[in-house]
Scaffold this active site. Structure first.
Site, PDB file in Angstrom:
ATOM      1  CE1 TYR A   1      -9.026   0.857   8.898  1.00 57.81           C
ATOM      2  CE2 TYR A   1      -9.396   1.903  11.026  1.00 57.81           C
ATOM      3  CZ  TYR A   1      -8.598   1.692   9.909  1.00 57.81           C
ATOM      4  OH  TYR A   1      -7.380   2.329   9.816  1.00 57.81           O
TER       5      TYR A   1
ATOM      6  CG  ASN B   1       0.692   1.333   4.798  1.00 56.76           C
ATOM      7  OD1 ASN B   1       0.403   2.093   5.710  1.00 56.76           O
ATOM      8  ND2 ASN B   1       0.370   1.606   3.525  1.00 56.76           N
TER       9      ASN B   1
ATOM     10  CB  ALA C   1     -13.552  -6.587  13.631  1.00 57.74           C
TER      11      ALA C   1
ATOM     12  CB  VAL D   1      -2.471  -7.357   0.344  1.00 57.04           C
ATOM     13  CG1 VAL D   1      -1.235  -6.554  -0.022  1.00 57.04           C
ATOM     14  CG2 VAL D   1      -3.604  -6.462   0.839  1.00 57.04           C
TER      15      VAL D   1
ATOM     16  N   GLY E   1       0.819  -1.228   0.000  1.00 58.14           N
ATOM     17  CA  GLY E   1       0.000   0.000   0.000  1.00 58.14           C
ATOM     18  C   GLY E   1       0.840   1.259   0.000  1.00 58.14           C
ATOM     19  CB  ALA E   2       4.291   1.916  -0.980  1.00 55.05           C
TER      20      ALA E   2
END
Ligand code: NDP
Length: 247
Positions: free
Chosen positions: A154, A89, A156, A63, A11-12
């Site tokens: 989110y 991330n 959880a 991912v 997630g860059a």
């Protein structure tokens, strides 16, 4: 601090992940990142990383899809030979109150935030175990600690990341692999920019430091945890939140 280290940051392409990739590159690390859509922003980032005199590798990968992660990690390993640091991330939100939350929105958030972290960690840890070295840094959220109305999915997922990380930290500690969690508070990125001004004002009021965080402030902690300065730290959750949540 990271000269010659090979790092994966998921997630860059934007926000906190982008800043993490740049900060680690500036400190000497080669950066492997995933993208979902190759666009000019991703190409600019690759060039910016390379401008620090390190290597950059970008591979298409979602991912939440196990086979794509396995191929991504395989390609990174064959390019760099070692994977020294993994920063999980990538993350999404699909907010809604429990009474109205669609099952699909619950599943999607868990699939990216929690299963995505599982997918990359599983794939990379077999390499780190053989190397007898590694740093895994998982980006959770203060919402995973304190909860937040409208974000049960989110919360959880991010609480799950904490339990997951502590368990893996125990499993891998004897192999010289550190696993830690960074829990940001409210940080200025695309994820938070569309909140109504009134909500933002209320959030700022609840932060002892009375200001929103910058991605760089999260990246600085990730840099420390990626480096050998953190060798005796594992299984910890560290907040970067201006004092918003104090456990
Ligand atoms: P952004 O929305 O700005 O960026 C999210 C990143 O994740 C993008 O690079 C996006 O890629 C990537 N991503 C999303 N889904 C997938 C997927 N299925 N596979 C691969 N990559 C994916 O978010 P932030 O920078 O704000 O957040 C980064 C992390 O920090 C997240 O885990 C978030 O939960 C956490 N966090 C953020 C806070 C904040 O206030 N901003 C607070 C607490 C935690 P693409 O460009 O392709 O969409």
């Amino acid at each position: 601090m990271l000269k010659g280290k090979n790092v994966i940051v998921t997630g860059a392409t934007r926000g906190i992940g982008r800043e993490i990739a740049l900060t680690l590159a500036q400190n000497g690390a080669n950066i492997a990142m995933n993208y979902r859509n190759l666009n000019s922003e991703v190409e600019d980032l690759i060039n910016e990383i390379k401008s620090f005199g390190v290597d950059a590798l970008a591979i298409k990968c979602d991912v939440s899809i196990t086979e794509e992660v396995d191929n991504f990690v395989k390609e990174v390993k064959s390019h760099y030979n070692t994977i020294d640091v993994l920063v999980n991330n990538a993350g999404i939100t699909k907010d809604g109150l429990i009474l109205r939350m669609k099952e699909e929105d619950f599943d999607d958030v868990l699939d990216v935030n929690l299963k995505g972290t599982f997918n990359t960690t599983k794939s990379v840890s077999s390499i780190m175990v053989r190397q007898k070295y590694g740093k895994i840094i998982n980006i959770s959220s203060v919402v995973g600690i304190a909860g937040n109305a409208g974000q049960c999915n989110y919360a959880a997922s991010k609480a799950g990341v904490i339990g997951f990380s502590k368990s893996v930290a125990r499993e891998l500690a004897s192999r010289n692999i550190n696993v830690n969690v960074v829990a940001p508070g409210y940080i200025n990125t695309d994820m938070t920019k569309n909140l109504p001004d009134k909500v933002k004002e209320e959030i700022i009021k609840s932060i002892p430091m009375k200001k929103i965080g910058d991605p760089k402030e999260v990246a600085n902690l990730v840099l420390f945890l990626s480096s050998n300065l953190s060798d005796y730290i594992t299984g910890q959750v560290i907040n970067v939140d201006g004092g918003m949540v104090m456990a």
